[in-house]
Design a protein around this motif. Structure first.
Motif, PDB file in Angstrom:
ATOM      1  N   SER A   1     -14.064   6.284  -7.464  1.00  0.00           N
ATOM      2  CA  SER A   1     -14.859   5.101  -7.121  1.00  0.00           C
ATOM      3  C   SER A   1     -14.261   3.842  -7.726  1.00  0.00           C
ATOM      4  CB  SER A   1     -16.303   5.268  -7.603  1.00  0.00           C
ATOM      5  OG  SER A   1     -16.923   6.323  -6.927  1.00  0.00           O
ATOM      6  N   ARG A   2     -13.779   3.943  -8.954  1.00  0.00           N
ATOM      7  CA  ARG A   2     -13.140   2.778  -9.589  1.00  0.00           C
ATOM      8  C   ARG A   2     -11.892   2.374  -8.819  1.00  0.00           C
ATOM      9  NH1 ARG A   2     -14.179   5.090 -15.327  1.00  0.00           N
ATOM     10  NH2 ARG A   2     -12.506   6.408 -14.625  1.00  0.00           N
ATOM     11  N   LYS A   3     -11.111   3.377  -8.381  1.00  0.00           N
ATOM     12  CA  LYS A   3      -9.894   3.087  -7.635  1.00  0.00           C
ATOM     13  C   LYS A   3     -10.207   2.402  -6.308  1.00  0.00           C
ATOM     14  CE  LYS A   3      -5.561   5.184  -6.188  1.00  0.00           C
ATOM     15  NZ  LYS A   3      -4.712   6.374  -6.265  1.00  0.00           N
ATOM     16  N   VAL A   4     -11.186   2.917  -5.585  1.00  0.00           N
ATOM     17  CA  VAL A   4     -11.579   2.320  -4.298  1.00  0.00           C
ATOM     18  C   VAL A   4     -12.106   0.905  -4.521  1.00  0.00           C
ATOM     19  CG1 VAL A   4     -13.237   2.489  -2.396  1.00  0.00           C
ATOM     20  CG2 VAL A   4     -11.961   4.518  -3.119  1.00  0.00           C
ATOM     21  N   LEU A   5     -12.901   0.700  -5.553  1.00  0.00           N
ATOM     22  CA  LEU A   5     -13.432  -0.626  -5.843  1.00  0.00           C
ATOM     23  C   LEU A   5     -12.311  -1.617  -6.154  1.00  0.00           C
ATOM     24  CD1 LEU A   5     -15.984  -2.309  -6.147  1.00  0.00           C
ATOM     25  CD2 LEU A   5     -16.054  -1.645  -8.546  1.00  0.00           C
ATOM     26  N   LEU A   6     -11.331  -1.202  -6.929  1.00  0.00           N
ATOM     27  CA  LEU A   6     -10.194  -2.082  -7.235  1.00  0.00           C
ATOM     28  C   LEU A   6      -9.401  -2.428  -5.980  1.00  0.00           C
ATOM     29  CD1 LEU A   6      -8.905  -0.554 -10.586  1.00  0.00           C
ATOM     30  CD2 LEU A   6     -10.001  -2.772 -10.252  1.00  0.00           C
TER      31      LEU A   6
END
Length: 77
Positions: free
Chosen positions: A10-15
């Motif tokens: 989720s952090r990767k997609v958000l970034l």
């Protein structure tokens, strides 16, 4: 929910959404090198935490466009 308590996917997609702007699921899979199912899970978690917005894709009604919620709005929620 604070960004540090999100799963790594989720952090990767958000970034990616923060850096690249609005994207479809297919674009996110391509840019993240994650499996389609993992990207779906990441998007679900981001939606649950009101960190992204889903928009209708007028070019192709079969696809949804995902976009980061403005930071000040996300922090207020």
């Amino acid at each position: 929910m604070h960004q540090t308590s999100l799963p790594p996917s989720s952090r990767k997609v958000l970034l990616i959404l923060e850096d690249g702007g609005a994207m479809t699921h297919k674009d996110l899979v391509r840019n993240s090198s994650l499996a389609p199912r993992t990207v779906r899970y990441a998007l679900k978690r981001l939606k649950e935490n009101n960190l992204i917005i889903e928009k209708f894709n007028f070019k192709d009604a079969r696809q949804i466009i995902y976009e980061c919620r403005p930071q000040e709005v996300a922090e207020a929620i």
